[in-house]
Design a protein around this motif. Structure first.
Motif, PDB file in Angstrom:
ATOM      1  N   UNK A  20       0.715  -1.352   0.012  1.00  0.00           N
ATOM      2  CA  UNK A  20       0.108  -0.136  -0.095  1.00  0.00           C
ATOM      3  C   UNK A  20       0.820   1.314  -0.243  1.00  0.00           C
ATOM      4  N   UNK A  21       1.852   1.149   0.591  1.00  0.00           N
ATOM      5  CA  UNK A  21       2.831   2.416   0.730  1.00  0.00           C
ATOM      6  C   UNK A  21       4.262   1.898   0.249  1.00  0.00           C
ATOM      7  N   UNK A  22       4.574   1.827  -1.010  1.00  0.00           N
ATOM      8  CA  UNK A  22       5.937   1.436  -1.257  1.00  0.00           C
ATOM      9  C   UNK A  22       6.776   2.547  -1.199  1.00  0.00           C
ATOM     10  N   UNK A  23       8.099   2.790  -0.589  1.00  0.00           N
ATOM     11  CA  UNK A  23       8.753   3.664  -0.517  1.00  0.00           C
ATOM     12  C   UNK A  23       9.367   4.479  -1.703  1.00  0.00           C
ATOM     13  N   UNK A  24       9.330   3.577  -3.018  1.00  0.00           N
ATOM     14  CA  UNK A  24       9.750   4.286  -4.004  1.00  0.00           C
ATOM     15  C   UNK A  24       8.737   5.022  -4.631  1.00  0.00           C
ATOM     16  N   UNK A  39       3.017  14.073  -3.449  1.00  0.00           N
ATOM     17  CA  UNK A  39       1.723  13.214  -3.891  1.00  0.00           C
ATOM     18  C   UNK A  39       2.339  12.200  -4.689  1.00  0.00           C
ATOM     19  N   UNK A  40       1.859  11.186  -4.469  1.00  0.00           N
ATOM     20  CA  UNK A  40       2.036  10.054  -5.084  1.00  0.00           C
ATOM     21  C   UNK A  40       1.630   9.713  -6.502  1.00  0.00           C
ATOM     22  N   UNK A  41       2.769   9.302  -7.497  1.00  0.00           N
ATOM     23  CA  UNK A  41       2.438   8.989  -8.803  1.00  0.00           C
ATOM     24  C   UNK A  41       0.823   8.657  -9.262  1.00  0.00           C
ATOM     25  N   UNK A  42       0.247   7.799  -8.570  1.00  0.00           N
ATOM     26  CA  UNK A  42      -0.992   7.291  -8.931  1.00  0.00           C
ATOM     27  C   UNK A  42      -2.085   8.462  -8.526  1.00  0.00           C
ATOM     28  N   UNK A  43      -1.722   8.951  -7.528  1.00  0.00           N
ATOM     29  CA  UNK A  43      -2.546  10.136  -7.210  1.00  0.00           C
ATOM     30  C   UNK A  43      -2.660  11.257  -8.176  1.00  0.00           C
ATOM     31  N   UNK A  55       1.414   7.609 -20.934  1.00  0.00           N
ATOM     32  CA  UNK A  55       1.760   8.616 -20.337  1.00  0.00           C
ATOM     33  C   UNK A  55       2.013   8.612 -18.834  1.00  0.00           C
ATOM     34  N   UNK A  56       1.122   7.856 -18.194  1.00  0.00           N
ATOM     35  CA  UNK A  56       1.028   7.563 -16.860  1.00  0.00           C
ATOM     36  C   UNK A  56       2.278   6.416 -16.631  1.00  0.00           C
ATOM     37  N   UNK A  57       2.464   5.596 -17.425  1.00  0.00           N
ATOM     38  CA  UNK A  57       3.635   4.728 -17.352  1.00  0.00           C
ATOM     39  C   UNK A  57       4.966   5.812 -17.311  1.00  0.00           C
ATOM     40  N   UNK A  58       5.356   6.509 -18.439  1.00  0.00           N
ATOM     41  CA  UNK A  58       6.242   7.313 -18.325  1.00  0.00           C
ATOM     42  C   UNK A  58       6.739   7.972 -16.749  1.00  0.00           C
ATOM     43  N   UNK A  59       5.237   8.570 -16.572  1.00  0.00           N
ATOM     44  CA  UNK A  59       5.630   9.073 -15.025  1.00  0.00           C
ATOM     45  C   UNK A  59       5.864   8.390 -13.888  1.00  0.00           C
ATOM     46  N   UNK A  60       5.122   6.992 -13.965  1.00  0.00           N
ATOM     47  CA  UNK A  60       5.422   5.985 -12.997  1.00  0.00           C
ATOM     48  C   UNK A  60       6.906   5.523 -12.866  1.00  0.00           C
TER      49      UNK A  60
END
Length: 71
Positions: free
Chosen positions: A5-9, A15-19, A30-35
């Motif tokens: 639920x809360x991976x350190x990477x 703001x977490x990338x997924x949020x 585009x989302x995968x590039x950000x991730x």
């Protein structure tokens, strides 16, 4: 800490990338590039950067055609 639920990477950011991705309705590629760019220093290193590059190449090919790809 729950690593699923809360991976350190990802939790290193305010703001977490997924949020960010979900709130801005960013499309898959585009989302995968950000991730991958957000996590490469703490997780996958150069492999994550290559994954991000692969998605950028997919975007270039899809949006502009193969003639715009650079090897």
């Amino acid at each position: 800490m729950d690593i699923v639920k809360t991976p350190p990477h990802y939790t290193q950011w305010e703001i977490e990338p997924v949020e960010f991705i979900m709130k801005n309705k960013i499309p898959y590629a585009e989302a995968n590039v950000i991730k991958y760019v957000c996590r490469y220093k703490k997780k996958g290193g150069v492999i994550d950067l290559k994954k991000a590059k692969q998605y950028i190449d997919i975007l270039i090919q899809y949006e502009y055609g193969e003639e715009h790809l650079i090897d």
